[in-house]
Design a protein around this motif. Sequence first.
Motif, PDB file in Angstrom:
ATOM      1  N   ALA A  39     -41.294  27.036   8.557  1.00  0.00           N
ATOM      2  CA  ALA A  39     -41.508  26.387   9.859  1.00  0.00           C
ATOM      3  C   ALA A  39     -42.930  26.596  10.333  1.00  0.00           C
ATOM      4  O   ALA A  39     -43.648  27.505   9.872  1.00  0.00           O
ATOM      5  N   HIS A  40     -43.329  25.759  11.292  1.00  0.00           N
ATOM      6  CA  HIS A  40     -44.634  25.930  11.922  1.00  0.00           C
ATOM      7  C   HIS A  40     -44.639  27.100  12.913  1.00  0.00           C
ATOM      8  O   HIS A  40     -45.704  27.637  13.224  1.00  0.00           O
ATOM      9  N   ASP A  41     -43.465  27.480  13.417  1.00  0.00           N
ATOM     10  CA  ASP A  41     -43.381  28.481  14.478  1.00  0.00           C
ATOM     11  C   ASP A  41     -42.388  29.571  14.096  1.00  0.00           C
ATOM     12  O   ASP A  41     -41.494  29.368  13.278  1.00  0.00           O
TER      13      ASP A  41
ATOM     14  N   LYS B 165     -39.612  24.105  14.646  1.00  0.00           N
ATOM     15  CA  LYS B 165     -40.282  23.017  13.928  1.00  0.00           C
ATOM     16  C   LYS B 165     -40.259  23.328  12.434  1.00  0.00           C
ATOM     17  O   LYS B 165     -41.227  23.801  11.853  1.00  0.00           O
TER      18      LYS B 165
END
Length: 457
Positions: A41-43, A48
């Motif tokens: 994930a981006h986070d 996300k």
Amino acid sequence: PFALGVASGDPAPDGVVLWTRLVLADAAQLQAAHTVRWEVAHDARFAKIVQKGEAPALPQLGHSVHVELRGLAPGRWYHYRFMLGDAVSAVGRTRTAPAAGDLPDALRVAFASCQRWEHGQYAAWRHLAADQPDLVLFLGDYIYEYATPKNASDLARTHSLKLATTLADYRDRYALHKSDPALQAAHATCPWAVTWDDHEVQNDYAAGAGRDDTPHFLAMRGAAWQAFYENMPLRATSLARPFPDTRWDALQVYRRLRWGRLAHIHLLDGRQYRTWQACRTPDSASAGAVRGGACAELADPARTYLGAAQEQWLDAGLASDAAAPDATRWSVLAQQTLFSPRHYPSGTVTTDNWDGYPAGRARLLQSVARHAPRNTVLLGGDIHQNYVCRVHADADRPDSPVIASEFCGTSISSRSGTTQDKVDAVARHNPHVLLARCDLRGYGIADITPERWTTTL
């Protein structure tokens, strides 16, 4: 099941390797294959998600998991985690390398080695995680094969494992080291690129020979090499043959990592292909030291530390770096030990490091001098001391041109086995040695920009 933590390794512009190894409780679980889910994930909250999938954890590979991600964006950070049933691993943070044509403003590389369990706590790893490097280069001796010494009165901690000789022994040894929360935190901080030295198998072994009879040693070495693969974030290309047809008589450990146009890292293997140490008897427990004049083998031009194929591979890599200097600002040779010579006042020569392979060192120096990459830096470990050296074109002539710089880092925990007075005497005897300290444990941080390389030890 995720008590050994998570890790990532060998970042490329479009991906990275994710790793974990399951800890399973009962016999039925240990004998079965398991399917592990993973997410990227981006986070850190995984709101996300970029990619997700499943990977096998097979008993034949110690229930280790290697996920080779592709299709990620270059030069950015990601978060990852694993899941088995309702269990969720700790969250790891990793990143991709910059695109091939990019010139990043900065790269922070940590380099470390030698973490004998009994000799100290892993406080250095906690500090390294706080330093937030982009990449960790681990240069060997991730485990030590020894049992706890009988006299444990001066040890920082002990363990109950016997001398490692079997696959189960080596797996247990990695599990011991990876149980440490500070080491787990360092693995979860950023991607690593790992190589090995001797203690992943046996002290001072050389290629296909150790202190045991050859068939027994080769079986032990194969078990140790399998455990190394199982417990490191390595790509499948390191295997001689794809699993399940893998044979553990070879692992492709030397390789390259490119960080855009800023740095080209040549990660070396100083164990698998080397010549037996000069004047060492076949059944000796260690390589030891010799009197230079009393050991004719030292001068044999055929003796090699890297092996002929790796020497040629490195020469070609340095030639490529030099042919396009705008494409490579820094050529980095990340290898196991001190490269520069240590001329001892006593006249003795240590035979397990580069001093024991002067012809091999001379060929590497000739390669650097002949191709003249834009900037060449050597990184090392093994000796449990911090050394900073000027690297001369002729190792025995301090008046020859300086063609590279060397930073050899101390150990994470392993004792130096010497005194600062003795180290000072060696430094006085070697004008190319700019700094030599044996009294500190830790690691090195290299802050690299297009214009400057700054190492903090």
